[in-house]
Design a protein around this motif. Structure first.
Motif, mmCIF file in Angstrom:
data_model
loop_
_atom_site.group_PDB
_atom_site.id
_atom_site.type_symbol
_atom_site.label_atom_id
_atom_site.label_comp_id
_atom_site.label_asym_id
_atom_site.label_seq_id
_atom_site.Cartn_x
_atom_site.Cartn_y
_atom_site.Cartn_z
ATOM 1 N N THR A 56 0.833 -1.204 0.000
ATOM 2 C CA THR A 56 0.000 0.000 0.000
ATOM 3 C C THR A 56 0.871 1.259 0.000
ATOM 4 O O THR A 56 0.581 2.237 -0.712
ATOM 5 C CB THR A 56 -0.944 0.004 1.216
ATOM 6 N N THR A 59 2.358 1.655 -3.505
ATOM 7 C CA THR A 59 1.361 2.177 -4.436
ATOM 8 C C THR A 59 1.110 3.658 -4.199
ATOM 9 O O THR A 59 0.984 4.444 -5.149
ATOM 10 C CB THR A 59 0.050 1.385 -4.303
ATOM 11 N N TYR A 60 1.043 4.049 -2.926
ATOM 12 C CA TYR A 60 0.872 5.471 -2.599
ATOM 13 C C TYR A 60 2.017 6.298 -3.179
ATOM 14 O O TYR A 60 1.806 7.370 -3.759
ATOM 15 C CB TYR A 60 0.796 5.650 -1.083
ATOM 16 N N VAL A 62 4.007 5.570 -5.731
ATOM 17 C CA VAL A 62 3.939 5.594 -7.191
ATOM 18 C C VAL A 62 2.821 6.518 -7.658
ATOM 19 O O VAL A 62 3.001 7.351 -8.560
ATOM 20 C CB VAL A 62 3.735 4.166 -7.732
ATOM 21 N N ASP A 63 1.645 6.393 -7.060
ATOM 22 C CA ASP A 63 0.506 7.216 -7.462
ATOM 23 C C ASP A 63 0.735 8.700 -7.177
ATOM 24 O O ASP A 63 0.117 9.564 -7.812
ATOM 25 C CB ASP A 63 -0.766 6.758 -6.742
ATOM 26 N N SER A 64 1.621 9.001 -6.237
ATOM 27 C CA SER A 64 1.887 10.391 -5.868
ATOM 28 C C SER A 64 3.076 10.984 -6.617
ATOM 29 O O SER A 64 3.480 12.111 -6.322
ATOM 30 C CB SER A 64 2.122 10.491 -4.357
ATOM 31 N N ASP A 86 2.928 -5.140 -10.069
ATOM 32 C CA ASP A 86 1.879 -4.126 -9.991
ATOM 33 C C ASP A 86 2.280 -2.819 -10.679
ATOM 34 O O ASP A 86 1.426 -2.120 -11.223
ATOM 35 C CB ASP A 86 1.535 -3.828 -8.524
ATOM 36 N N HIS A 87 3.586 -2.500 -10.640
ATOM 37 C CA HIS A 87 4.082 -1.228 -11.189
ATOM 38 C C HIS A 87 5.311 -1.511 -12.064
ATOM 39 O O HIS A 87 6.436 -1.165 -11.698
ATOM 40 C CB HIS A 87 4.438 -0.266 -10.056
ATOM 41 N N SER A 248 0.221 7.294 -19.902
ATOM 42 C CA SER A 248 0.499 6.695 -18.599
ATOM 43 C C SER A 248 1.512 7.515 -17.832
ATOM 44 O O SER A 248 2.583 7.828 -18.340
ATOM 45 C CB SER A 248 1.050 5.275 -18.789
ATOM 46 N N GLU A 250 3.419 6.635 -15.475
ATOM 47 C CA GLU A 250 4.659 5.897 -15.246
ATOM 48 C C GLU A 250 5.610 6.055 -16.426
ATOM 49 O O GLU A 250 6.801 6.302 -16.276
ATOM 50 C CB GLU A 250 4.365 4.408 -15.007
#
Length: 263
Positions: A56, A59-60, A62-64, A86-87, A248, A250
């Motif tokens: 978690t 993911t936080y 990466v998303d930020s 996942d990433h 994307s 990323e």
């Protein structure tokens, strides 16, 4: 921007120092869940609920907008196996992956593996032994829990930490011992003092991890640029790698080499 995800406060400063030495152009972003080590110790090691907590946090990050992720706690390194799936476009490294590769390449006779907590030392020894076996290395491991080291790091007593680690080396010293490995970020600041006092090579994880992450970021940027650059005489591709939206974040962050969002 490199997100450094810490599972204990005592790893924060060594992680930042390692990044400054091995990846000085990176912009560090420190994330901390200060119960991850305590809860893992209480549970006897890494559990699936704890692994989910770390995923978690990844993911936080990466998303930020993190361009890369460094985990500073050795016990949580196995979480990256799923996190990389996942990433897939975000370079990541665990605290001790590069350290393990260095130990395997050296092919020492016997290596003393030092750590401050029994669960972490057991976990690190198991994973390092697997790397040595896979590499066909003749190196023998001698794991050792340094009593009092965790307390010394918690109170910021670096001189006391140096003394405890030096004593541990001398207690375990014999004709076969050829190198010392400091298994955790939290005790890595003692490397220079231990090496000077014992005249043995002392390996630590922080700078090798930062250098490895830098290589992975460079490779990711190169791969993205090669995909986006058309061959002579051909039209530019209108989209990114297969299965990835051209917009994307990323991919865009990897191609720019800059942060892609707020922290």
């Amino acid at each position: 921007m490199v997100a450094i995800i810490n599972a204990t406060p005592v790893s924060v400063r060594p992680a930042l120092a390692g990044l400054a030495a091995g990846y000085p152009e990176a912009e560090p972003w420190t994330l901390l869940d200060d119960r991850l080590v305590k809860d893992a110790e209480a549970a006897g090691g890494l559990t699936e609920p704890l692994a989910r907590r770390m995923r978690t946090l990844i993911t936080y990050a990466v998303d930020s907008g993190a361009s890369a992720v460094l985990l500073s706690c050795s016990m949580y390194g196995p979480v990256l196996q799923q996190a990389r799936l996942d990433h897939p476009h975000i370079p990541m490294t665990a605290s001790d992956e590069a350290l393990f590769a260095e130990v395997a390449e050296r092919a020492d006779d016997t290596v003393l593996l030092l750590g401050p907590l029994a669960p972490a030392v057991s976990d690190t020894a198991s994973r390092l032994q697997a790397v040595l076996d896979a590499a066909g290395s003749p190196t023998a491991l001698r794991p050792h829990v340094v009593d009092g080291a965790a307390a010394a790091t918690a109170r910021g007593d670096l001189a006391g930490l140096d003394e405890l680690l030096i004593q541990a080396v001398e207690t375990n010293r014999d004709d076969r011992l050829s190198a010392v490995v400091l298994a955790n970020f939290s005790i890595s600041p003692a490397r220079a003092a231990v090496q000077a006092a014992t005249a043995l090579p002392v390996l630590e994880p922080t700078t090798p991890a930062a250098r490895a992450l830098r290589r992975r970021v460079t490779e990711a940027v190169g791969d993205c640029c090669r995909w986006r650059s058309p061959a002579p005489g051909t039209a530019r591709r209108p989209s990114g790698p297969p299965g990835v939206d051209r917009a994307s974040p990323e991919v865009n962050r990897a191609s720019r080499g800059t942060p892609g969002g707020a922290r």
